[in-house]
Motif scaffolding. Sequence first.
Motif, PDB file in Angstrom:
ATOM      1  N   SER A  25       9.419  -9.257   5.927  1.00  0.00           N
ATOM      2  CA  SER A  25      10.636  -8.890   5.027  1.00  0.00           C
ATOM      3  C   SER A  25      11.088  -9.969   4.484  1.00  0.00           C
ATOM      4  CB  SER A  25      11.654  -8.021   6.195  1.00  0.00           C
ATOM      5  OG  SER A  25      12.235  -9.035   6.975  1.00  0.00           O
ATOM      6  N   GLY A  26      11.863  -9.693   3.320  1.00  0.00           N
ATOM      7  CA  GLY A  26      12.570 -10.583   2.634  1.00  0.00           C
ATOM      8  C   GLY A  26      11.674 -11.521   1.633  1.00  0.00           C
ATOM      9  N   LEU A  27      10.252 -10.898   1.307  1.00  0.00           N
ATOM     10  CA  LEU A  27       9.694 -11.513   0.517  1.00  0.00           C
ATOM     11  C   LEU A  27       8.630 -10.581  -0.203  1.00  0.00           C
ATOM     12  CD1 LEU A  27       6.780 -13.359   2.258  1.00  0.00           C
ATOM     13  CD2 LEU A  27       7.752 -11.295   3.117  1.00  0.00           C
ATOM     14  N   ALA A  28       8.153 -10.870  -1.485  1.00  0.00           N
ATOM     15  CA  ALA A  28       7.349 -10.109  -2.095  1.00  0.00           C
ATOM     16  C   ALA A  28       5.875 -10.200  -1.487  1.00  0.00           C
ATOM     17  CB  ALA A  28       7.040 -10.449  -3.702  1.00  0.00           C
ATOM     18  N   PHE A  29       5.804  -9.485  -0.323  1.00  0.00           N
ATOM     19  CA  PHE A  29       4.586  -9.400   0.410  1.00  0.00           C
ATOM     20  C   PHE A  29       3.205  -9.396  -0.159  1.00  0.00           C
ATOM     21  CE2 PHE A  29       2.873  -9.336   4.496  1.00  0.00           C
ATOM     22  CZ  PHE A  29       1.733  -8.736   4.539  1.00  0.00           C
ATOM     23  N   SER A  30       3.214  -8.717  -1.227  1.00  0.00           N
ATOM     24  CA  SER A  30       1.966  -8.557  -1.864  1.00  0.00           C
ATOM     25  C   SER A  30       1.548  -9.941  -2.595  1.00  0.00           C
ATOM     26  CB  SER A  30       1.674  -7.362  -2.741  1.00  0.00           C
ATOM     27  OG  SER A  30       2.555  -7.263  -3.818  1.00  0.00           O
ATOM     28  N   THR A  31       2.442 -10.624  -3.023  1.00  0.00           N
ATOM     29  CA  THR A  31       2.126 -11.803  -3.744  1.00  0.00           C
ATOM     30  C   THR A  31       1.625 -13.152  -2.718  1.00  0.00           C
ATOM     31  OG1 THR A  31       4.468 -12.568  -3.815  1.00  0.00           O
ATOM     32  CG2 THR A  31       3.369 -11.151  -5.509  1.00  0.00           C
ATOM     33  N   TYR A  32       1.655 -12.969  -1.315  1.00  0.00           N
ATOM     34  CA  TYR A  32       1.435 -13.820  -0.344  1.00  0.00           C
ATOM     35  C   TYR A  32       0.056 -13.693   0.247  1.00  0.00           C
ATOM     36  CZ  TYR A  32       6.241 -15.603  -0.741  1.00  0.00           C
ATOM     37  OH  TYR A  32       7.283 -16.207  -1.217  1.00  0.00           O
ATOM     38  N   GLY A  33      -0.794 -14.819   0.480  1.00  0.00           N
ATOM     39  CA  GLY A  33      -1.715 -14.628   1.147  1.00  0.00           C
ATOM     40  C   GLY A  33      -1.286 -14.793   2.650  1.00  0.00           C
ATOM     41  N   SER A  54      -4.535  -9.309  -1.804  1.00  0.00           N
ATOM     42  CA  SER A  54      -4.997  -8.279  -2.100  1.00  0.00           C
ATOM     43  C   SER A  54      -5.630  -7.732  -0.818  1.00  0.00           C
ATOM     44  CB  SER A  54      -5.857  -8.095  -3.411  1.00  0.00           C
ATOM     45  OG  SER A  54      -7.040  -8.772  -3.053  1.00  0.00           O
ATOM     46  N   GLY A  55      -6.155  -8.614  -0.078  1.00  0.00           N
ATOM     47  CA  GLY A  55      -6.824  -7.876   1.326  1.00  0.00           C
ATOM     48  C   GLY A  55      -8.284  -7.965   0.863  1.00  0.00           C
ATOM     49  N   GLY A  56      -8.682  -8.268  -0.084  1.00  0.00           N
ATOM     50  CA  GLY A  56     -10.249  -8.195  -0.426  1.00  0.00           C
ATOM     51  C   GLY A  56     -10.828  -9.380   0.026  1.00  0.00           C
ATOM     52  N   SER A  68      -6.434  -7.805   8.855  1.00  0.00           N
ATOM     53  CA  SER A  68      -6.405  -6.486   7.836  1.00  0.00           C
ATOM     54  C   SER A  68      -4.899  -6.827   7.335  1.00  0.00           C
ATOM     55  CB  SER A  68      -6.828  -5.531   8.250  1.00  0.00           C
ATOM     56  OG  SER A  68      -6.131  -4.882   9.340  1.00  0.00           O
ATOM     57  N   ARG A  69      -4.554  -6.029   6.385  1.00  0.00           N
ATOM     58  CA  ARG A  69      -3.143  -5.987   5.907  1.00  0.00           C
ATOM     59  C   ARG A  69      -3.022  -4.676   5.420  1.00  0.00           C
ATOM     60  NH1 ARG A  69      -2.091 -10.760   2.157  1.00  0.00           N
ATOM     61  NH2 ARG A  69      -0.099  -9.523   1.711  1.00  0.00           N
ATOM     62  N   ASP A  70      -1.517  -4.112   5.410  1.00  0.00           N
ATOM     63  CA  ASP A  70      -1.193  -2.893   4.682  1.00  0.00           C
ATOM     64  C   ASP A  70      -0.195  -3.498   3.781  1.00  0.00           C
ATOM     65  OD1 ASP A  70       0.002  -0.832   3.946  1.00  0.00           O
ATOM     66  OD2 ASP A  70      -0.307   0.285   5.711  1.00  0.00           O
ATOM     67  N   ASN A  71      -0.294  -3.595   2.451  1.00  0.00           N
ATOM     68  CA  ASN A  71       0.830  -4.080   1.710  1.00  0.00           C
ATOM     69  C   ASN A  71       1.886  -3.221   1.580  1.00  0.00           C
ATOM     70  OD1 ASN A  71      -0.381  -6.637   1.352  1.00  0.00           O
ATOM     71  ND2 ASN A  71      -1.176  -6.039  -0.853  1.00  0.00           N
ATOM     72  N   ALA A  72       1.658  -1.716   1.504  1.00  0.00           N
ATOM     73  CA  ALA A  72       2.788  -0.802   1.550  1.00  0.00           C
ATOM     74  C   ALA A  72       3.639  -0.883   2.581  1.00  0.00           C
ATOM     75  CB  ALA A  72       2.137   0.573   1.378  1.00  0.00           C
ATOM     76  N   LYS A  73       3.313  -1.372   3.842  1.00  0.00           N
ATOM     77  CA  LYS A  73       3.909  -1.647   4.989  1.00  0.00           C
ATOM     78  C   LYS A  73       4.580  -2.876   5.254  1.00  0.00           C
ATOM     79  CE  LYS A  73       1.934   2.455   7.617  1.00  0.00           C
ATOM     80  NZ  LYS A  73       1.249   2.795   8.628  1.00  0.00           N
ATOM     81  N   LYS A  74       4.037  -3.706   4.374  1.00  0.00           N
ATOM     82  CA  LYS A  74       4.382  -5.187   4.421  1.00  0.00           C
ATOM     83  C   LYS A  74       3.962  -5.773   5.921  1.00  0.00           C
ATOM     84  CE  LYS A  74       8.082  -5.358   1.026  1.00  0.00           C
ATOM     85  NZ  LYS A  74       9.351  -5.917   0.778  1.00  0.00           N
TER      86      LYS A  74
END
Length: 124
Positions: A25-33, A54-56, A68-74
Amino acid sequence: QVQLVESGGGLVQAGGSLRLSCAASGLAFSTYGMGWFRQAPGKEREFVAAISRSGGNTYYADSRFTISRDNAKKTVYLQMNSLKPEDTAVYYCAAHLSASNYYYSTAVSSYIYWGQGTQVTVSS
């Protein structure tokens, strides 16, 4: 205020599995590795797994683990299978800024945000 909160740790017998989660929380998660590290008593913090923003792209220190990651769920996850007593440690998730959808880091020094850690204990 950036927060990374790990969960899912606990006591498991050797050969068992655990799935760790890290909610951001508190960060733009999808811009972070994102990465997972661990630290056993008396040892340095060591790299476990990393995933690009990106998770790729992913990279592991051990093929028994899957990140793994879920960017929608951060949220970022660490699936750990075939656990061994030597996997006993505090596991930390961490975040590093990334300008690329494909880049990840394995270096502790690259990560700017850290969670408080979750204990994983593997009994023999």
